[in-house]
Design an enzyme around this catalytic site. Structure first.
Site, PDB file in Angstrom:
ATOM      1  N   HIS A 183     110.394 -60.156   1.411  1.00 24.82           N
ATOM      2  CA  HIS A 183     110.899 -59.170   2.378  1.00 24.82           C
ATOM      3  C   HIS A 183     110.151 -59.222   3.712  1.00 24.82           C
ATOM      4  CE1 HIS A 183     107.636 -56.330   0.927  1.00 24.82           C
ATOM      5  NE2 HIS A 183     107.626 -56.062   2.218  1.00 24.82           N
ATOM      6  N   ASP A 205     110.929 -60.747  -5.190  1.00 22.01           N
ATOM      7  CA  ASP A 205     110.438 -60.530  -3.826  1.00 22.01           C
ATOM      8  C   ASP A 205     109.187 -61.381  -3.588  1.00 22.01           C
ATOM      9  OD1 ASP A 205     109.946 -59.580  -1.302  1.00 22.01           O
ATOM     10  OD2 ASP A 205     109.202 -57.616  -1.946  1.00 22.01           O
ATOM     11  N   SER A 233     102.088 -55.420   2.405  1.00 16.18           N
ATOM     12  CA  SER A 233     103.117 -56.211   1.717  1.00 16.18           C
ATOM     13  C   SER A 233     102.788 -57.695   1.712  1.00 16.18           C
ATOM     14  CB  SER A 233     104.467 -56.018   2.403  1.00 16.18           C
ATOM     15  OG  SER A 233     104.960 -54.721   2.197  1.00 16.18           O
ATOM     16  N   GLY A 234     103.065 -58.342   0.579  1.00 18.59           N
ATOM     17  CA  GLY A 234     102.839 -59.770   0.455  1.00 18.59           C
ATOM     18  C   GLY A 234     101.432 -60.135   0.022  1.00 18.59           C
TER      19      GLY A 234
END
Length: 325
Positions: free
Chosen positions: A77, A126, A231-232
């Site tokens: 994402h 994701d 995120s990530g």
């Protein structure tokens, strides 16, 4: 007897190959420098040497983890357009984002591979792989994290660590110089996590479901969690004295809210996809009996023998050359 120049050069190349292979096998998941997420604390210099900052037009927007000298694992994402690689760069070896310092380096992005099964926020798969334009040199501050093969089970209650430069709350931005934050979080089993997400659900909204390839970690009472900008990034756990990446920071409902723990993509669920993109990547299997899972054990073990067989071949070639001359 003096060796012909061509043979001497070949011997040198083979020895260098063997040395590099040995280094690659022993480097992952072992920080050399052991000297704000919501409720987190400052990381030490070199404590999480695989942590990277993925930046777009010079600004941090996602985290990631170095898994080889030229590949980074992150969340799908984070990339709305995987073709515009010129917009992105990766910061490695940094503890802080403002004036990262002499140990940090930037790398350009060659390509981004998003998992084709990803269908949008809070969906399965994701995960994305970012290939760097050139391999990085490993240092005390830049090292890969180990990838677990599917034989490893990250048990409920196991304490793991999430890291990132994300916001310290839903409203605030991590203050300058934006020092990397670390947060210890226990793993929550999927049935309990689904139960937590079913509580206090807002009327009119579809209940979020924790899928098979997702992993929850955090606290039912909230207060500590990953947040926007994390995120990530990696969720890592210490197994057999090696740091293995259990999850990729994916999503959550708000940050550090009650009954809304962080949700991560389970790395072992995407073993086949990662291995297909990076066939040379070595996955670590569990050595202790309590963390092995049935039919998968033998296959990853065989793959881990591959570098040893290659090294053995190098030695045989060297012996043959020395015999001939």
């Amino acid at each position: 007897m003096r060796q012909p120049p061509a043979v001497a050069l070949l011997l040198l190349l083979l020895l260098r190959f063997g040395t590099q292979m040995t280094k690659a096998l022993n480097v992952c998941g072992r920080p050399r420098m052991l000297n704000r997420m919501v409720g987190g604390q400052d990381a030490l210099e070199g404590e999480w040497p695989w942590q990277v900052s993925i930046q777009r037009n010079g600004s941090h927007f996602c985290g990631g983890s170095l898994i080889t000298d030229r590949w980074v694992l992150t969340a799908a994402h984070c990339f709305s357009n995987t073709s515009e690689t010129s917009l992105y760069r990766v910061l490695l070896g940094a503890r802080q984002l403002v004036k990262p310092g002499p140990h940090a380096t930037y790398s350009r992005v060659k390509r981004v591979e998003s998992n084709p099964l990803y269908q949008g926020m809070a969906s399965s798969a994701d995960v994305a792989l970012v290939e760097l334009e050139a391999p990085v040199t490993f240092t005390n501050y830049i090292l890969p994290v180990c990838m677990p093969d599917p034989s490893i089970i990250f048990e409920s209650g196991m304490e793991c660590w999430a890291t990132g430069w994300g916001s310290p709350s839903e409203q605030d931005r991590l203050p300058n110089p934006r020092i990397l934050q670390k947060l210890a979080v226990p793993i929550i089993d999927t049935p309990k996590c689904n139960l937590l997400y079913s509580k206090d659900a807002e009327s009119g909204f579809q209940l979020k479901t924790i899928k098979d390839d997702m992993l929850c970690a955090g606290f039912a009472e909230g207060k500590k969690d990953a947040c926007k900008g994390d995120s990530g990034g990696p969720l890592v756990c210490l197994v057999d004295q090696l740091w293995l990446q259990a999850g990729v920071i994916s999503w959550g409902e708000g940050c550090a809210r009650r009954n809304r723990p962080g949700v991560y993509i389970r790395v072992t669920s995407h073993y086949n996809w990662i291995h297909r993109i990076i066939p040379e990547l070595q996955f670590r299997h569990a050595r202790s009996g309590g963390q092995k899972r049935g039919p998968w054990v033998q296959q990853p073990r065989a793959q881990n023998f591959a570098p040893c067989l290659a090294a053995h071949t190098v030695l045989l070639v060297l012996m043959a050359l020395l015999t001939c001359f």
